[in-house]
Motif scaffolding. Structure first.
Motif, PDB file in Angstrom:
ATOM      1  N   TYR A  33       0.837  -1.193   0.000  1.00 30.11           N
ATOM      2  CA  TYR A  33       0.000   0.000   0.000  1.00 30.11           C
ATOM      3  C   TYR A  33       0.874   1.245   0.000  1.00 30.11           C
ATOM      4  O   TYR A  33       1.955   1.249   0.593  1.00 30.11           O
ATOM      5  CB  TYR A  33      -0.872   0.040   1.269  1.00 30.11           C
ATOM      6  CG  TYR A  33      -1.810  -1.136   1.422  1.00 30.11           C
ATOM      7  CD1 TYR A  33      -1.406  -2.296   2.055  1.00 30.11           C
ATOM      8  CD2 TYR A  33      -3.111  -1.058   0.940  1.00 30.11           C
ATOM      9  CE1 TYR A  33      -2.261  -3.378   2.189  1.00 30.11           C
ATOM     10  CE2 TYR A  33      -3.978  -2.125   1.080  1.00 30.11           C
ATOM     11  CZ  TYR A  33      -3.546  -3.284   1.707  1.00 30.11           C
ATOM     12  OH  TYR A  33      -4.402  -4.341   1.845  1.00 30.11           O
ATOM     13  N   TYR A  35       0.354   5.237   1.270  1.00 24.29           N
ATOM     14  CA  TYR A  35      -0.476   6.198   1.970  1.00 24.29           C
ATOM     15  C   TYR A  35       0.223   7.552   1.957  1.00 24.29           C
ATOM     16  O   TYR A  35       1.448   7.651   1.885  1.00 24.29           O
ATOM     17  CB  TYR A  35      -0.684   5.801   3.431  1.00 24.29           C
ATOM     18  CG  TYR A  35      -1.472   4.541   3.645  1.00 24.29           C
ATOM     19  CD1 TYR A  35      -0.837   3.313   3.775  1.00 24.29           C
ATOM     20  CD2 TYR A  35      -2.865   4.579   3.730  1.00 24.29           C
ATOM     21  CE1 TYR A  35      -1.559   2.148   3.984  1.00 24.29           C
ATOM     22  CE2 TYR A  35      -3.596   3.417   3.937  1.00 24.29           C
ATOM     23  CZ  TYR A  35      -2.933   2.211   4.059  1.00 24.29           C
ATOM     24  OH  TYR A  35      -3.660   1.066   4.261  1.00 24.29           O
ATOM     25  N   LEU A  43      -4.099   8.875   7.810  1.00 27.35           N
ATOM     26  CA  LEU A  43      -3.521   8.288   6.605  1.00 27.35           C
ATOM     27  C   LEU A  43      -4.578   8.136   5.522  1.00 27.35           C
ATOM     28  O   LEU A  43      -5.685   7.652   5.798  1.00 27.35           O
ATOM     29  CB  LEU A  43      -2.929   6.919   6.934  1.00 27.35           C
ATOM     30  CG  LEU A  43      -1.722   6.967   7.869  1.00 27.35           C
ATOM     31  CD1 LEU A  43      -1.557   5.659   8.594  1.00 27.35           C
ATOM     32  CD2 LEU A  43      -0.463   7.297   7.082  1.00 27.35           C
ATOM     33  N   LEU A  45      -5.248   6.484   1.668  1.00 26.14           N
ATOM     34  CA  LEU A  45      -4.729   5.486   0.739  1.00 26.14           C
ATOM     35  C   LEU A  45      -4.637   6.066  -0.670  1.00 26.14           C
ATOM     36  O   LEU A  45      -5.616   6.601  -1.200  1.00 26.14           O
ATOM     37  CB  LEU A  45      -5.637   4.254   0.746  1.00 26.14           C
ATOM     38  CG  LEU A  45      -5.230   3.099  -0.160  1.00 26.14           C
ATOM     39  CD1 LEU A  45      -3.893   2.514   0.281  1.00 26.14           C
ATOM     40  CD2 LEU A  45      -6.301   2.020  -0.154  1.00 26.14           C
ATOM     41  N   TYR A  48      -2.929   0.735  -4.079  1.00 26.45           N
ATOM     42  CA  TYR A  48      -2.509  -0.507  -3.460  1.00 26.45           C
ATOM     43  C   TYR A  48      -2.339  -1.588  -4.524  1.00 26.45           C
ATOM     44  O   TYR A  48      -2.772  -1.417  -5.673  1.00 26.45           O
ATOM     45  CB  TYR A  48      -3.485  -0.962  -2.369  1.00 26.45           C
ATOM     46  CG  TYR A  48      -4.865  -1.366  -2.842  1.00 26.45           C
ATOM     47  CD1 TYR A  48      -5.848  -0.399  -3.046  1.00 26.45           C
ATOM     48  CD2 TYR A  48      -5.186  -2.701  -3.044  1.00 26.45           C
ATOM     49  CE1 TYR A  48      -7.118  -0.765  -3.459  1.00 26.45           C
ATOM     50  CE2 TYR A  48      -6.453  -3.070  -3.447  1.00 26.45           C
ATOM     51  CZ  TYR A  48      -7.428  -2.097  -3.656  1.00 26.45           C
ATOM     52  OH  TYR A  48      -8.687  -2.454  -4.060  1.00 26.45           O
ATOM     53  N   LYS A  57      -6.670   1.744  -7.467  1.00 20.87           N
ATOM     54  CA  LYS A  57      -6.712   3.068  -6.865  1.00 20.87           C
ATOM     55  C   LYS A  57      -7.272   3.008  -5.460  1.00 20.87           C
ATOM     56  O   LYS A  57      -8.154   2.211  -5.143  1.00 20.87           O
ATOM     57  CB  LYS A  57      -7.586   3.994  -7.730  1.00 20.87           C
ATOM     58  CG  LYS A  57      -7.030   4.243  -9.112  1.00 20.87           C
ATOM     59  CD  LYS A  57      -7.971   5.133  -9.916  1.00 20.87           C
ATOM     60  CE  LYS A  57      -7.404   5.369 -11.317  1.00 20.87           C
ATOM     61  NZ  LYS A  57      -8.322   6.213 -12.137  1.00 20.87           N
ATOM     62  N   GLY A  58      -6.773   3.931  -4.646  1.00 22.63           N
ATOM     63  CA  GLY A  58      -7.317   4.129  -3.318  1.00 22.63           C
ATOM     64  C   GLY A  58      -8.178   5.373  -3.276  1.00 22.63           C
ATOM     65  O   GLY A  58      -8.830   5.728  -4.256  1.00 22.63           O
TER      66      GLY A  58
ATOM     67  N   PHE B  86      -2.979   5.439  16.490  1.00 27.06           N
ATOM     68  CA  PHE B  86      -3.970   5.143  15.468  1.00 27.06           C
ATOM     69  C   PHE B  86      -4.476   3.717  15.648  1.00 27.06           C
ATOM     70  O   PHE B  86      -3.706   2.815  15.976  1.00 27.06           O
ATOM     71  CB  PHE B  86      -3.378   5.250  14.056  1.00 27.06           C
ATOM     72  CG  PHE B  86      -3.011   6.634  13.625  1.00 27.06           C
ATOM     73  CD1 PHE B  86      -1.699   7.081  13.684  1.00 27.06           C
ATOM     74  CD2 PHE B  86      -3.983   7.495  13.138  1.00 27.06           C
ATOM     75  CE1 PHE B  86      -1.359   8.357  13.268  1.00 27.06           C
ATOM     76  CE2 PHE B  86      -3.650   8.774  12.717  1.00 27.06           C
ATOM     77  CZ  PHE B  86      -2.342   9.212  12.791  1.00 27.06           C
ATOM     78  N   GLN B  94      -8.518  -3.437   1.728  1.00 30.91           N
ATOM     79  CA  GLN B  94      -8.072  -2.159   2.242  1.00 30.91           C
ATOM     80  C   GLN B  94      -8.082  -2.108   3.765  1.00 30.91           C
ATOM     81  O   GLN B  94      -8.857  -2.784   4.423  1.00 30.91           O
ATOM     82  CB  GLN B  94      -8.959  -1.037   1.681  1.00 30.91           C
ATOM     83  CG  GLN B  94      -8.876  -0.895   0.178  1.00 30.91           C
ATOM     84  CD  GLN B  94      -9.510   0.385  -0.317  1.00 30.91           C
ATOM     85  OE1 GLN B  94      -9.569   1.376   0.402  1.00 30.91           O
ATOM     86  NE2 GLN B  94      -9.982   0.369  -1.553  1.00 30.91           N
ATOM     87  N   PHE B  97      -8.196   3.617   8.594  1.00 25.25           N
ATOM     88  CA  PHE B  97      -7.565   4.200   9.780  1.00 25.25           C
ATOM     89  C   PHE B  97      -8.481   5.211  10.451  1.00 25.25           C
ATOM     90  O   PHE B  97      -9.205   5.954   9.783  1.00 25.25           O
ATOM     91  CB  PHE B  97      -6.261   4.901   9.394  1.00 25.25           C
ATOM     92  CG  PHE B  97      -5.147   3.950   9.071  1.00 25.25           C
ATOM     93  CD1 PHE B  97      -5.055   3.373   7.810  1.00 25.25           C
ATOM     94  CD2 PHE B  97      -4.198   3.617  10.024  1.00 25.25           C
ATOM     95  CE1 PHE B  97      -4.039   2.485   7.507  1.00 25.25           C
ATOM     96  CE2 PHE B  97      -3.178   2.729   9.731  1.00 25.25           C
ATOM     97  CZ  PHE B  97      -3.108   2.165   8.476  1.00 25.25           C
TER      98      PHE B  97
END
Lengths: 113, 107
Positions: A33, A35, A43, A45, A48, A57-58, B86, B94, B97
């Motif tokens: 990943y 970030y 964070l 994304l 990934y 895509k994030g 966190f 995925q 967070f």
């Protein structure tokens, strides 16, 4: 076993320049990943990968590109750098898809002036 | 995706005090982790704890997956505990967070 390694640690770019952030993991993990973390924020994304040759895509992919030609490497390319891309970038890789610990690189601090 | 909420957003402690940080998540997850981001920006994995309780020295964590929350306990806090904590959960491909709890421990 170095885990996740990122380079460079620091970089200053001028607006419009391009660069590649390197990320390498030696744990033979499939998932990797990228970030970004803006000051005082969490964070987000960017992109990934679930394995060599597969990327997705994030949340914030615009202005970035990735590739995954090998299991070990997952470079992040910035094209036409903009001040909005000033951030700290982290590469991460989990032991498995959604189980096991998530390992982070030390981060790459990028400033675009 | 999963919504992850952390509380409190900020916390100031006197050295030696205890604290509890909370993480709520919106859906059933297979993974819950706690991280510490130190003042130099490094993200260190503290606990991988999808359920149950774990302890590591002065830190411990409990996740109640059926009620969708996790707690991080810090006992006898030290100045080196300062930083941002966190939590993250994952579903599918995925990780999601929280926005973090900023902890300052003053001597």
């Amino acid at each position: 076993n170095a885990g996740v390694t990122q380079t460079p640690k620091f970089r200053i770019l001028k607006i419009g320049q391009s660069m590649t952030l390197q990320c390498t993991q030696d744990m033979n993990h499939n998932y990797m990943y990228w970030y970004r973390q803006d000051p005082g924020m969490g964070l987000k994304l960017i992109y990934y990968s679930v394995g060599a040759g597969i990327t997705d895509k994030g949340e914030v992919p615009n202005g970035y590109n990735v590739s995954r030609s090998t299991t070990e490497d997952f470079p992040l390319r910035l094209e036409l750098a903009a001040p909005s891309q000033t951030s700290v970038y982290f590469c991460a890789s989990p032991r498995e898809r959604d189980t096991g610990e998530l390992f982070f690189g030390e981060g790459s601090r990028l400033t675009v002036l | 995706g999963i919504q992850v909420e952390q509380s409190p957003p900020d916390l100031i402690l006197q050295e030696g005090a205890n604290s509890t940080l909370r993480c709520n998540f919106s859906d059933s997850v297979n993974n819950l982790q706690w991280f510490h981001q130190n003042p130099w920006g490094q993200l260190i994995n503290l606990f991988y704890i999808p359920s149950g309780t774990k302890q590591n020295g002065r830190l411990s964590a409990t996740t109640v997956a059926t009620e969708r929350y996790s707690l991080l306990y810090i006992s006898s806090s030290q100045t080196t505990d300062s930083g941002v904590y966190f939590c993250a959960s994952s579903l599918g491909n995925q990780f999601y967070f929280g926005t973090g709890t900023s902890l300052t421990v003053i001597p």
